[in-house]
Design an enzyme around this catalytic site. Structure first.
Site, PDB file in Angstrom:
ATOM      1  N   ARG A 184       5.245  21.881  48.288  1.00  0.00           N
ATOM      2  CA  ARG A 184       3.795  22.076  48.364  1.00  0.00           C
ATOM      3  C   ARG A 184       3.347  22.319  49.807  1.00  0.00           C
ATOM      4  O   ARG A 184       3.533  21.470  50.676  1.00  0.00           O
ATOM      5  CB  ARG A 184       3.105  20.823  47.826  1.00  0.00           C
ATOM      6  CG  ARG A 184       1.611  20.888  47.934  1.00  0.00           C
ATOM      7  CD  ARG A 184       0.963  19.585  47.492  1.00  0.00           C
ATOM      8  NE  ARG A 184      -0.473  19.708  47.618  1.00  0.00           N
ATOM      9  CZ  ARG A 184      -1.265  18.716  47.957  1.00  0.00           C
ATOM     10  NH1 ARG A 184      -0.775  17.524  48.177  1.00  0.00           N
ATOM     11  NH2 ARG A 184      -2.560  18.901  48.055  1.00  0.00           N
ATOM     12  N   TYR A 221       2.187  20.084  55.063  1.00  0.00           N
ATOM     13  CA  TYR A 221       2.881  18.828  54.782  1.00  0.00           C
ATOM     14  C   TYR A 221       4.322  18.790  55.281  1.00  0.00           C
ATOM     15  O   TYR A 221       4.988  17.769  55.146  1.00  0.00           O
ATOM     16  CB  TYR A 221       2.849  18.540  53.279  1.00  0.00           C
ATOM     17  CG  TYR A 221       1.449  18.403  52.755  1.00  0.00           C
ATOM     18  CD1 TYR A 221       0.683  17.278  53.040  1.00  0.00           C
ATOM     19  CD2 TYR A 221       0.863  19.413  51.998  1.00  0.00           C
ATOM     20  CE1 TYR A 221      -0.615  17.157  52.578  1.00  0.00           C
ATOM     21  CE2 TYR A 221      -0.440  19.300  51.524  1.00  0.00           C
ATOM     22  CZ  TYR A 221      -1.165  18.171  51.824  1.00  0.00           C
ATOM     23  OH  TYR A 221      -2.451  18.065  51.362  1.00  0.00           O
ATOM     24  N   ALA A 235      -5.097  12.713  46.863  1.00  0.00           N
ATOM     25  CA  ALA A 235      -6.412  13.167  46.384  1.00  0.00           C
ATOM     26  C   ALA A 235      -7.317  12.010  45.951  1.00  0.00           C
ATOM     27  O   ALA A 235      -8.548  12.134  46.027  1.00  0.00           O
ATOM     28  CB  ALA A 235      -6.244  14.154  45.233  1.00  0.00           C
ATOM     29  N   GLU A 282      -4.167   2.700  55.170  1.00  0.00           N
ATOM     30  CA  GLU A 282      -4.199   4.024  54.553  1.00  0.00           C
ATOM     31  C   GLU A 282      -3.525   5.014  55.500  1.00  0.00           C
ATOM     32  O   GLU A 282      -3.739   4.963  56.712  1.00  0.00           O
ATOM     33  CB  GLU A 282      -5.645   4.448  54.300  1.00  0.00           C
ATOM     34  CG  GLU A 282      -5.761   5.812  53.645  1.00  0.00           C
ATOM     35  CD  GLU A 282      -7.203   6.172  53.342  1.00  0.00           C
ATOM     36  OE1 GLU A 282      -7.779   5.560  52.431  1.00  0.00           O
ATOM     37  OE2 GLU A 282      -7.737   7.051  54.044  1.00  0.00           O
TER      38      GLU A 282
END
Length: 146
Positions: A17, A22, A76, A97
């Site tokens: 992806r 990424y 997401a 996070e």
């Protein structure tokens, strides 16, 4: 010390992806690189990846009392999952996070995190190193609060 690393939707597609965003490493490569770093610090890592919000919430509720901290890349879900925010807030385990890309330098809808405020901190934009920075940060946080 035992740390869980939770990865959300589509992170299993790393290397396939959008490699320009990424990177070209696979999800297995990411996990292997994190483990190599963690071994040097004598940190045990538990990985979990799911494309499902329910599965991630269930994992948090199942694992929180058996780990010292959790690093989460909600993917997401970062931008709209109040259920995930509430799951993070519902347990006493510290969370950080993490994001591979800089969510603040991308599309407008990615600029907001509804989950970050439930965490002790947020790290983004350093590629795979975001996880390493988060691992160091949560290690220090836990060590200072024992």
């Amino acid at each position: 010390m035992k740390i869980a690393i939770i990865n959300g939707p589509n992170l299993n597609m790393l290397g396939i992806r959008e490699p320009d965003i990424y990177g070209s490493n696979s999800y297995d490569d990411l996990c292997s690189n994190i483990c190599s770093y963690a071994r040097k610090k004598e940190i045990e890592i538990i990985f979990f990846q799911s494309n499902g919000e329910k599965e991630i919430i269930d994992f948090i509720q199942d694992i929180y009392s058996s780990v010292d901290g959790i690093i989460i890349n909600p993917a997401a879900f970062t931008h709209y999952s109040y259920a995930l925010h509430d799951a993070i807030k519902s347990v006493p385990t510290p969370f950080i996070e993490v994001h591979i890309s800089n969510i603040h330098a991308r599309e407008g809808f990615r600029n907001t995190s509804v989950t970050a405020s439930a965490c002790i901190g947020s790290i983004s934009g350093f590629g795979e190193d975001s996880y390493i920075v988060a691992l160091d940060a949560i290690y220090r946080h836990i060590s200072n609060n024992i």
